[in-house]
Design a protein around this motif. Structure first.
Motif, short mmCIF file in Angstrom:
data_model
loop_
_atom_site.label_atom_id
_atom_site.label_comp_id
_atom_site.label_asym_id
_atom_site.label_seq_id
_atom_site.Cartn_x
_atom_site.Cartn_y
_atom_site.Cartn_z
N ASP A 71 0.88 -1.17 0.04
CA ASP A 71 0.02 0.05 -0.05
C ASP A 71 0.93 1.08 0.02
N LEU A 72 1.86 1.25 0.76
CA LEU A 72 2.79 2.47 0.89
C LEU A 72 3.43 2.51 -0.34
N ARG A 73 4.00 1.56 -0.99
CA ARG A 73 4.50 1.83 -2.27
C ARG A 73 3.86 2.04 -3.16
N GLN A 74 2.58 1.48 -3.42
CA GLN A 74 1.31 2.12 -4.24
C GLN A 74 1.25 3.71 -4.20
N SER A 75 1.12 4.07 -2.91
CA SER A 75 0.79 5.55 -2.80
C SER A 75 2.06 6.35 -2.91
N ALA A 76 3.26 5.78 -2.75
CA ALA A 76 4.41 6.35 -3.07
C ALA A 76 4.42 6.55 -4.59
N MET A 77 4.10 5.83 -5.37
CA MET A 77 4.23 5.87 -6.78
C MET A 77 3.01 6.88 -7.28
N VAL A 78 1.98 6.69 -6.86
CA VAL A 78 0.93 7.64 -7.00
C VAL A 78 1.34 9.20 -6.67
N SER A 79 2.01 9.21 -5.38
CA SER A 79 2.47 10.75 -5.17
C SER A 79 3.63 11.29 -5.95
N LYS A 81 4.17 10.40 -9.20
CA LYS A 81 3.42 10.82 -10.29
C LYS A 81 2.69 12.09 -10.41
N ILE A 82 2.11 12.47 -9.28
CA ILE A 82 1.46 13.84 -9.19
C ILE A 82 2.53 14.79 -8.86
N LEU A 83 3.38 14.63 -8.00
CA LEU A 83 4.44 15.66 -7.87
C LEU A 83 5.20 15.99 -9.10
N LYS A 84 5.50 14.86 -9.84
CA LYS A 84 6.24 15.10 -11.42
C LYS A 84 5.36 15.83 -12.17
N GLU A 85 4.04 15.51 -12.10
CA GLU A 85 3.14 16.17 -13.10
C GLU A 85 3.06 17.86 -12.58
N GLU A 86 2.83 18.00 -11.25
CA GLU A 86 3.05 19.25 -10.70
C GLU A 86 4.09 20.15 -11.03
N LEU A 87 5.41 19.58 -10.90
CA LEU A 87 6.60 20.24 -11.22
C LEU A 87 6.75 20.43 -12.47
N GLN A 88 6.09 19.64 -13.33
CA GLN A 88 5.98 20.09 -14.96
C GLN A 88 4.96 21.26 -15.47
N GLN A 89 4.12 21.27 -14.48
CA GLN A 89 3.18 22.42 -14.57
C GLN A 89 3.91 23.84 -14.15
N TYR A 90 4.67 23.69 -13.15
CA TYR A 90 5.30 24.91 -12.51
C TYR A 90 6.45 25.12 -13.61
N ARG A 91 7.35 24.09 -14.23
CA ARG A 91 8.15 24.37 -15.06
C ARG A 91 7.62 25.30 -16.45
N GLN A 92 6.42 24.84 -16.91
CA GLN A 92 5.70 25.69 -17.98
C GLN A 92 5.31 26.88 -17.52
N LEU A 93 4.82 27.05 -16.11
CA LEU A 93 4.46 28.44 -15.85
C LEU A 93 5.70 29.43 -15.82
N ILE A 94 6.97 28.88 -15.39
CA ILE A 94 7.93 29.78 -15.30
C ILE A 94 8.36 30.16 -16.64
N GLN A 95 8.33 29.09 -17.47
CA GLN A 95 8.65 29.54 -18.90
C GLN A 95 7.82 30.45 -19.42
N ILE A 96 6.29 30.63 -19.19
CA ILE A 96 5.67 31.40 -19.78
C ILE A 96 5.95 32.73 -19.06
#
Length: 208
Positions: A71-79, A81-96
């Motif tokens: 369960d912890l490993r699954q939660s960590a993988m989901v977290s 993934k979410i963190l990478k997606e959010e970081l990618q959004q912030y990278r795009q925001l900074i670039q804009i």
């Protein structure tokens, strides 16, 4: 004639008594043997029961540990993934934000000029006001952003612009309250970046 009968009777009684005593002795030995067998069986049953409980408990512990770890490993993988997606959004925001006309103008402006209010369409004060307005609008649309700021490299990390969120309100920081960030680790590491690189620092305490 009576004496032999008595002797025979007495002899028979002695013989019968001896047989009874032998039988009782055998029975007593059998009882002790049965008792020992019962004690041995109880001891064996107790050992088997203890070992069974021990292995069952270990199996349960192993199953629970594996399930928890899964369960912890699954939660960590989901977290992750979410963190990478959010970081990618912030990278795009900074670039804009980096590519806006006001920011481009600020990057090419002469910040060493003592007069920041010259009467020119591209004067630095107007450029800074435009960037503050852009930062405030971006933060109002993104509730997770607490601060946006521009830090100079040639003035020892002095803040040029800072827009922050305080008690739900988004507002630019007055120039008199801007701070130097030259002593921060992230500032020294940013100096090592090439153009158009994005740096993500470690999490630390916000010191204003």
């Amino acid at each position: 004639t009576l004496i032999p009968i008595a002797v025979l009777f007495n002899t028979s009684w002695v013989i019968i008594t001896g047989v009874v005593l032998r039988v009782l002795g055998s029975v007593s030995k059998s009882v002790r043997h049965i008792r020992k067998s019962i004690v041995f069986l109880y001891s064996g049953f107790a050992i088997v029961a203890f070992l069974s409980l021990f292995f069952v408990e270990r199996q349960i512990h192993y199953d629970v540990t594996e399930a928890t770890y899964g369960d912890l490993r699954q939660s960590a993988m989901v977290s992750e993934k979410i963190l990478k997606e959010e970081l990618q959004q912030y990278r795009q925001l900074i670039q804009i934000l980096h590519d806006t006309p006001s920011m481009t103008a600020l990057l090419h402006a002469d910040l060493s000029s003592a007069d920041l209010k010259v009467d020119s369409p591209s004067n630095i004060s107007q450029i800074k006001d435009d960037i503050k307005t852009t930062f405030a609008a971006m933060m109002k649309r993104n509730a997770h952003i607490l601060q946006l700021r521009v830090i100079g490299l040639e003035n020892d990390g002095m803040e040029i612009i800072r827009v922050g969120r305080n008690q739900g309100f988004v507002a630019p920081t007055p120039d008199s309250q801007l701070q130097s960030k030259g002593q921060e680790i992230y500032f020294r590491e940013i100096n090592e970046l090439r153009n158009h690189q994005i740096y993500i620092s470690y999490i630390n305490l916000n010191r204003e």
